[in-house]
Each structure stands twice: as structure tokens, then as C-alpha cells.
Scaffold this motif. Structure first.
Motif, mmCIF file in Angstrom:
data_model
loop_
_atom_site.group_PDB
_atom_site.id
_atom_site.type_symbol
_atom_site.label_atom_id
_atom_site.label_comp_id
_atom_site.label_asym_id
_atom_site.label_seq_id
_atom_site.Cartn_x
_atom_site.Cartn_y
_atom_site.Cartn_z
ATOM 1 N N ALA A 1 0.837 -1.210 0.000
ATOM 2 C CA ALA A 1 0.000 0.000 0.000
ATOM 3 C C ALA A 1 0.868 1.256 0.000
ATOM 4 O O ALA A 1 0.544 2.247 -0.677
ATOM 5 C CB ALA A 1 -0.925 -0.019 1.213
ATOM 6 N N LEU A 2 1.973 1.230 0.748
ATOM 7 C CA LEU A 2 2.871 2.384 0.806
ATOM 8 C C LEU A 2 3.494 2.658 -0.566
ATOM 9 O O LEU A 2 3.615 3.821 -0.983
ATOM 10 C CB LEU A 2 3.964 2.134 1.841
ATOM 11 C CG LEU A 2 5.023 3.236 1.996
ATOM 12 C CD1 LEU A 2 4.396 4.531 2.505
ATOM 13 C CD2 LEU A 2 6.143 2.775 2.925
ATOM 14 N N ALA A 3 3.882 1.592 -1.265
ATOM 15 C CA ALA A 3 4.475 1.764 -2.595
ATOM 16 C C ALA A 3 3.505 2.486 -3.520
ATOM 17 O O ALA A 3 3.904 3.354 -4.312
ATOM 18 C CB ALA A 3 4.865 0.405 -3.174
ATOM 19 N N GLU A 4 2.220 2.176 -3.413
ATOM 20 C CA GLU A 4 1.231 2.820 -4.287
ATOM 21 C C GLU A 4 0.901 4.233 -3.807
ATOM 22 O O GLU A 4 0.390 5.036 -4.587
ATOM 23 C CB GLU A 4 -0.021 1.950 -4.396
ATOM 24 C CG GLU A 4 0.257 0.624 -5.081
ATOM 25 C CD GLU A 4 -0.951 -0.011 -5.735
ATOM 26 O OE1 GLU A 4 -2.082 0.468 -5.518
ATOM 27 O OE2 GLU A 4 -0.751 -0.996 -6.488
ATOM 28 N N GLN A 5 1.172 4.522 -2.537
ATOM 29 C CA GLN A 5 1.009 5.892 -2.057
ATOM 30 C C GLN A 5 2.123 6.776 -2.626
ATOM 31 O O GLN A 5 1.890 7.921 -3.015
ATOM 32 C CB GLN A 5 1.053 5.917 -0.529
ATOM 33 C CG GLN A 5 0.770 7.276 0.087
ATOM 34 C CD GLN A 5 -0.691 7.665 -0.023
ATOM 35 O OE1 GLN A 5 -1.567 6.817 -0.022
ATOM 36 N NE2 GLN A 5 -0.965 8.966 -0.126
ATOM 37 N N MET A 6 3.326 6.235 -2.680
ATOM 38 C CA MET A 6 4.467 7.006 -3.199
ATOM 39 C C MET A 6 4.497 7.038 -4.727
ATOM 40 O O MET A 6 4.947 8.014 -5.328
ATOM 41 C CB MET A 6 5.777 6.397 -2.676
ATOM 42 C CG MET A 6 5.967 6.533 -1.186
ATOM 43 S SD MET A 6 7.604 5.969 -0.649
ATOM 44 C CE MET A 6 7.476 4.212 -0.955
ATOM 45 N N ARG A 7 4.047 5.950 -5.353
ATOM 46 C CA ARG A 7 4.073 5.823 -6.811
ATOM 47 C C ARG A 7 2.676 5.400 -7.241
ATOM 48 O O ARG A 7 2.379 4.221 -7.352
ATOM 49 C CB ARG A 7 5.120 4.790 -7.213
ATOM 50 C CG ARG A 7 5.412 4.698 -8.686
ATOM 51 C CD ARG A 7 6.539 3.701 -8.941
ATOM 52 N NE ARG A 7 6.239 2.344 -8.508
ATOM 53 C CZ ARG A 7 6.957 1.649 -7.624
ATOM 54 N NH1 ARG A 7 8.024 2.173 -7.071
ATOM 55 N NH2 ARG A 7 6.614 0.413 -7.291
ATOM 56 N N PRO A 8 1.779 6.389 -7.450
ATOM 57 C CA PRO A 8 0.368 6.050 -7.678
ATOM 58 C C PRO A 8 0.185 5.025 -8.787
ATOM 59 O O PRO A 8 0.897 5.050 -9.804
ATOM 60 C CB PRO A 8 -0.259 7.391 -8.068
ATOM 61 C CG PRO A 8 0.625 8.415 -7.446
ATOM 62 C CD PRO A 8 2.011 7.837 -7.517
ATOM 63 N N PRO A 9 -0.765 4.098 -8.617
ATOM 64 C CA PRO A 9 -0.983 3.073 -9.643
ATOM 65 C C PRO A 9 -1.535 3.672 -10.925
ATOM 66 O O PRO A 9 -2.164 4.728 -10.925
ATOM 67 C CB PRO A 9 -2.011 2.151 -8.984
ATOM 68 C CG PRO A 9 -2.743 3.020 -8.010
ATOM 69 C CD PRO A 9 -1.723 3.997 -7.500
ATOM 70 N N ASN A 10 -1.273 2.971 -12.015
ATOM 71 C CA ASN A 10 -1.872 3.357 -13.289
ATOM 72 C C ASN A 10 -3.346 2.983 -13.300
ATOM 73 O O ASN A 10 -3.747 1.980 -12.709
ATOM 74 C CB ASN A 10 -1.190 2.642 -14.453
ATOM 75 C CG ASN A 10 0.268 3.024 -14.602
ATOM 76 O OD1 ASN A 10 0.700 4.073 -14.142
ATOM 77 N ND2 ASN A 10 1.040 2.169 -15.240
ATOM 78 N N LEU A 11 -4.120 3.794 -13.992
ATOM 79 C CA LEU A 11 -5.522 3.471 -14.253
ATOM 80 C C LEU A 11 -5.708 3.474 -15.765
ATOM 81 O O LEU A 11 -5.498 4.498 -16.418
ATOM 82 C CB LEU A 11 -6.453 4.497 -13.598
ATOM 83 C CG LEU A 11 -7.943 4.356 -13.916
ATOM 84 C CD1 LEU A 11 -8.483 3.017 -13.417
ATOM 85 C CD2 LEU A 11 -8.744 5.513 -13.322
ATOM 86 N N LEU A 12 -6.066 2.317 -16.315
ATOM 87 C CA LEU A 12 -6.268 2.188 -17.758
ATOM 88 C C LEU A 12 -7.736 1.870 -18.023
ATOM 89 O O LEU A 12 -8.261 0.875 -17.516
ATOM 90 C CB LEU A 12 -5.384 1.079 -18.334
ATOM 91 C CG LEU A 12 -5.628 0.714 -19.798
ATOM 92 C CD1 LEU A 12 -5.426 1.910 -20.718
ATOM 93 C CD2 LEU A 12 -4.730 -0.455 -20.216
ATOM 94 N N VAL A 13 -8.368 2.714 -18.798
ATOM 95 C CA VAL A 13 -9.764 2.508 -19.187
ATOM 96 C C VAL A 13 -9.794 2.231 -20.684
ATOM 97 O O VAL A 13 -9.312 3.037 -21.486
ATOM 98 C CB VAL A 13 -10.624 3.745 -18.852
ATOM 99 C CG1 VAL A 13 -12.072 3.513 -19.294
ATOM 100 C CG2 VAL A 13 -10.564 4.053 -17.360
#
Length: 637
Positions: free
Chosen positions: A549-561
Motif C-alpha cells: 500500500a505504501l508503494a502505491e502511495q508514493m508511486r500512484p498506480p496506473n488506471l487504464l480505461v
């Protein structure tokens, strides 16, 4: 009623916490609780309460921690605790034999001694209770001004895992060895792939894996993954199934594909209900014992195997699984453990099928047929992810039947109930139930988008914030505001056999925020991480879920639509599912999809498919070329 009786009669409570698949729980119940003479002693001195730790993990967490504080050693099951009528613990242990042996007092004698202490040393008990209460307060995480989050915290966790990694045999430490799927997931995501792949390879070849029926046992009693504790738990196999799918994406290993196939098959065949109103829910566990002997269902005699197979089949199977070596179970039986690669896989597979058919005629281990939301959510998430990766619609259908069962039978008036058995759902759900189910719905939506799933995920998240969040200090309590008042209200952040509910809450709320653009979710996720960050920094072990969870806080996840014509949109989705993209959420939405939240409502454009890729708050122009889109998804920011 039991608690009121204890207060009214001024009797201490004798609390026994166990679970269906626990061998020593059954032993103590048979030796002591079913013996009229022992029961008479218990009833004379105590109000007796028996608890299933899987239905009441809140009580189990509290009193396991209390045992550790009082006894200065780890607990286990059965947990035997003596409490004041108000629920404060003052003495405890685990298994006690009926007659004293191995340095343990006999249980009836222990009961008499504890009753005497209660009568004669009440003031000392009260003094100890005050100290225990203070010790519990110290277990709650204390946030601090953390400034910027640092990736060094995650690196320290990886270094700790590396220091404990068994490079030859896989796994962490010596024995016993546990699967630790959350640790392995963190390693895979952060590029430490050998720790994950070696461990999974050794597990899939070892005796912890059921080479005939699929699925993994709870843990290995030895460092070689040779002989397991034979119980099979739903909560292990769901995450391991998803992890096998990712390991296959990374390595292309046929071993991982085969184990995923067989484990999914076992989950559907033996662990998913086909009964009327109960249809769809996943059962909890299979016992280690059958006919009162641990492992009896799974182990073999050499002559029995030889009689079932042709000479060619026996030779191939014996070489592969060690029947041409000394017995490996109790000095007289063989438990299947893959020692060498199969020289003739089709022959070995034919032999395995014959042994499986013969084993099906044996007396089966007991099955705990209660349905738990949290454990089902782990299985739904693993099954849906594996279905997407391997292109297996029947696995996705299984996952969806389970989610539909929970919504139909265990979601009442906007709240979850934790457990279901024999037509009855009851008990307020816990943090894990809500957090894991949101994560499972996020995975289901990537495999097959449903607006109803998104609506439900948002409803669950809203309950999570209203009932469980500590709005002053951050993080989530294990029990909700509406829960009964207990001796302590824990706020767990470290992974145990399952990932920490706070970690999965932070991860899933962070991801849900990108879809819905609801800042409440992202803010709650960040507050949770800030609360646990000092502990993660100072004690970098046991926080793999929080580190993800911390990794995604520092490096936001991609969102692909993906938007466009349905057939092409789904083809692109399925092609992208063959890529290891753990930091990318992918939603396939044909142009006629409606009622979408802001994060997903991309306009229709010319072209068969357009991919809208956002990295945090930065969105690329829509991409209509598949190769270009795949490359963009793989770029590191």
C-alpha cells in the motif's frame, strides 16, 4: 447470557478458543470437555465459554495477545484463558492434558488451583489486570510527523526478507515453514523475483502441495516442504492461487500453471457449496485428521500404490515422488513429495489420476462448512485474478457465485454479517471482511466490469469509514462502532496468516479513490499509512501488506480505461491480462456502458478501441494502437 451469569454469580470465565480443523482442540475437547467428571469441576467453579476463533477473530486477537503478555510466550490453539467476569484475563495457557504429563498440569487440577487463586488473591488479580490493560494500550500504533514517505522503508523490509530467505529450499527461516503469500507478493512486485519463484517452485514440488487433488496445506513441519500439517485452509489457497498466476506471467513456468489449475479445481470441487440457498459460498477448511489420525487420508503404503498401477506407471511415479526411497512419514508411510522432474509426464499424470480415484474412496477429513466473508473474499480475489490471467471463464463464474452468495445472504441493511452456517448468517463483520471484500470486487471488476460491483464496493468503503476508522489518529479498528464493547479494541497493522486488514484497507481505498475520484478514500488511506509508518520504519518485518500500500502511495498506480466496440475492448483486456502489470488497474468498458463514475467515464471516440491511461493525476492522450498502449503500461514513472 454467559457474561451476565459470571457477573451475577461472581464466577470467573473459562474461555476456550479453538477451531474445527485444529487437532489439539479436538484432543482437549475429547479428553476433558466431554468427560462428565471434568465437566463437573468446570461447571462448579467457572462460567464456561467455547469460541470458534474463525467466527470471533476479535476475541482471538485480544486473548492471544493477553496470553503472550501473561505467560511471556506465544499462544496457539486451543487457547485456554481464565477471565474475570468483566472479561479481563488473569491466567492462560494452550492445551492441557486431563492427567499431568510432559510438565503440564492436569486440567481438573489446574481448574481447582485457579478457582482457589480467584477466591484468595483477588487484589493481586486486580493489580495484574491494571498492568495488562496498560500493556494493551501500548500495543496500539502511535503515529508521528513522518514528513515524506521514503522508499528506504520498503527496501529495509526486502533486506529483512532476504536475510531470512532459504536460497536453496525457498521460504523464510528453517522450520516450520509457512507460505507467507503477502511477503512473496511484495518480493515479486519489487523485483526480488527469485525469492518468490524459488519458494513457489519448492512448495509446488513439496509435500505441502496436494499432488493428487490440488491445493496447499497450512504449513510444512520441516525446512524441505516435505511433511505438512495436513489441514487445508481457504485463506491460504485463495492468495496462493493469485500469486501462482503472477508467477506464471513472470516466469512462464508450467509448474505454476499446473498448480494453479489444480488448486482452482480443488476450490470448486471440494470447497464451494452446491447446496440450495447455500450455493456459491466457499467453505472454510478441511481437517488434518481422518479416522482420528493426522494425514491418514493423504499418505500411502508402497504395496497399495503398486497394486493400483501398471509397472510402467509405478516406476515413473515412484521415481518422481520418492516411493523408491525410504518412507518419509512416521517411518512407515509415503507422502508424495516431488524429488526429481517427471521423465514421462503423461505416464505420471495417468498414475496420479488412478491414485486420486482410489483416494476418493477413503474416509474423508472433516470439512468446516461455515462461510466467512473475509476468507471468501480472499478466495474470490485469487480466483478472479487467476481467471483473468489464464483466460478461464469457469473460474470467474465460481468467484462471482461466491460474491453473489455474500451479497444475497450476508449483506443486510447496508452492513455485512461475518459468518454463515446452516441457513443462518450472524455476527457483525470485522475490518478484514470489509477491506478484503472491497479488494475482491476491484479484481472482479477488472475481469468483468459490473456497475453493481462498483456500487457495492463504494457502500462497503463508506461503512469502513463510518464504523471502523479512527478519525482522530488514523487507521482502522478491527471492530466497528456498533460492535459489543470488549476488553480491548485492537488496530492491527502487521500481517499474520492473512494480510493485515489495515494494509488491505489502505491499498483498496487508495485504488478505489482513483476510480471514483472521492477524496475521502485517498485521505483515509494516507492517514492509515502515516499511522503505521513509524512502526514500519523502526521494525521492518511483518508489514509486507502495508509496504504494498505504501508503494502505491508514493508511486500512484496506473488506471487504464479501455473504451470502444465490445468484442475488441474485451480482446485488448484479455491480451493485457497476459502481462505482469501489478501497478495497473484495467477496466474494459464498451461504448454503451453507462452510469460510470468520473474516473471511468471516458468519451467514445473514433477507432475500434481507445485506451485512456492515467498515472496518478497525469493522463496521457487516448491511445488507439495496442502495441503502443502495452509499451506505455510497462513504462516506469
Amino acid at each position: 447470557e454467559a457474561l451476565e451469569a459470571a457477573k451475577r454469580e461472581d464466577k470467573p470465565i473459562l474461555l476456550s478458543i479453538g477451531y474445527s480443523a485444529c487437532h489439539w482442540c479436538h484432543v482437549m475437547a475429547h479428553e476433558s470437555f466431554e468427560d462428565p467428571a471434568v465437566a463437573q469441576v468446570m461447571n462448579r467453579h467457572f462460567v464456561n465459554v467455547k469460541v470458534d476463533r474463525e467466527e470471533r477473530p476479535d476475541l482471538d486477537q485480544i486473548y492471544q495477545a493477553a496470553h503472550q503478555m501473561i505467560a511471556q510466550r506465544p499462544g496457539g490453539w486451543p487457547l485456554t484463558m481464565f477471565l474475570t467476569p468483566q472479561g479481563a484475563p488473569f491466567f492462560g495457557g494452550t492445551y492441557f492434558p486431563k492427567q499431568s504429563r510432559h510438565g503440564l498440569p492436569g486440567f481438573p487440577d489446574l481448574c481447582e488451583r485457579i478457582a482457589a487463586i480467584w477466591r484468595e488473591k483477588r487484589s493481586e488479580i486486580e493489580t495484574q489486570n491494571a498492568e495488562v490493560a496498560k500493556a494493551f494500550e501500548r500495543t496500539l500504533p502511535r503515529g508521528a510527523e513522518t514528513g515524506e514517505f521514503s522508499p528506504q522503508v520498503i527496501q529495509a523490509m526486502l533486506e529483512n526478507l532476504r536475510a531470512n530467505f532459504d536460497a536453496q529450499l525457498g521460504g523464510f527461516g528453517t522450520s516450520p515453514k509457512f507460505p507467507h503469500p503477502t511477503d512473496l507478493e511484495l518480493c515479486l512486485r519489487e523485483g526480488e523475483r527469485d525469492m518468490t519463484l524459488v519458494t513457489l517452485e519448492r512448495m509446488c514440488e513439496g509435500g505441502i502441495y496436494d499432488h493428487l487433488g490440488g491445493g496447499f496445506c497450512r504449513y510444512s513441519t520441516d525446512a524441505q516442504w516435505m511433511i505438512p500439517h495436513f489441514e487445508k485452509m481457504l485463506y491460504d489457497n485463495g492468495p496462493l492461487l493469485g500469486l501462482l498466476a503472477d508467477a506464471w506471467l513472470v516466469s512462464g513456468s508450467e509448474t505454476f500453471k499446473r498448480c494453479a489449475d489444480e488448486t482452482a479445481g480443488w476450490l470448486m470441487r471440494e470447497m464451494q457449496s452446491r447446496k440450495g440457498e447455500n450455493e456459491g459460498g466457499y467453505y472454510s477448511s478441511l481437517d488434518a485428521d481422518s479416522e482420528h489420525e493426522e494425514g491418514k487420508f493423504y499418505v500411502w503404503d508402497r504395496d497399495e500404490v503398486r497394486a493400483l498401477l501398471s509397472p510402467e506407471e509405478y516406476a515413473a511415479l515412484a521415481s518422481r515422488f520418492g516411493l523408491d526411497r525410504e518412507p518419509n512419514f512416521e517411518g512407515k508411510h509415503w507422502h508424495l513429495h516431488a524429488y526429481v522432474p517427471a521423465e514421462n509426464p503423461p505416464i505420471v499424470d495417468a498414475a496420479r489420476a488412478k491414485l486420486f480415484a482410489a483416494r476418493e474412496k477413503r474416509v474423508r477429513p472433516g470439512r468446516d462448512e461455515k462461510v466467512l466473508v473475509s476468507w471468501n473474499a480472499l478466495a474470490i480475489r485469487g480466483m478472479a485474478h487467476a481467471a483473468r490471467v489464464f483466460g478461464r471463464p469457469e473460474w470467474l463464474s465460481s468467484a462471482r457465485r461466491a460474491s453473489e452468495f455474500i451479497r444475497r445472504e450476508m449483506w443486510r441493511e447496508g452492513r455485512l454479517l461475518a459468518t454463515y452456517k446452516d441457513g443462518r448468517a450472524h455476527l457483525n463483520a470485522y475490518l478484514d471482511d470489509y477491506a478484503y471484500l472491497i479488494a475482491a470486487l476491484l479484481e472482479l471488476m477488472q475481469a468483468d466490469f459490473s456497475a453493481a460491483d462498483l456500487e457495492w464496493a463504494r457502500a462497503l468503503a463508506d461503512v469502513l469509514l463510518a464504523e471502523f476508522e479512527d478519525r482522530r489518529d488514523g487507521g482502522f479498528f478491527f471492530t466497528g462502532e456498533s460492535h459489543e464493547r470488549l476488553f480491548h479494541r485492537p488496530k492491527p497493522g502487521q500481517d499474520q496468516a492473512m494480510p493485515a486488514g489495515n494494509a488491505i484497507a489502505a491499498w483498496s481505498l487508495g485504488r478505489l479513490a482513483y476510480i471514483t475520484e472521492d477524496p475521502r478514500y485517498s485521505q483515509a488511506a494516507e492517514r492509515t499509512l502515516r499511522l503505521f509508518y513509524p512502526a514500519m520504519r523502526d521494525y521492518p518485518a511483518g508489514y509486507a501488506g502495508m509496504a504494498i500500500a505504501l508503494a502505491e502511495q508514493m508511486r500512484p498506480p496506473n488506471l487504464l480505461v479501455l473504451r470502444g466496440r465490445a468484442a475488441e475492448v474485451f480482446r485488448w483486456r484479455d491480451e493485457l491480462a497476459r502481462e505482469y502489470l501489478p501497478e495497473t488497474q484495467i477496466f474494459a468498458l464498451p461504448d454503451d456502458a453507462s452510469g460510470l463514475p468520473a474516473g471511468l467515464a471516458k468519451p467514445a471516440r473514433a477507432g475500434a478501441v481507445n485506451g485512456w491511461l492515467c498515472r496518478g493525476v497525469i493522463c496521457l492522450p487516448p491511445i488507439g494502437d495496442f502495441v503502443q498502449l502495452k509499451a506505455a503500461c510497462k513504462e516506469k514513472t
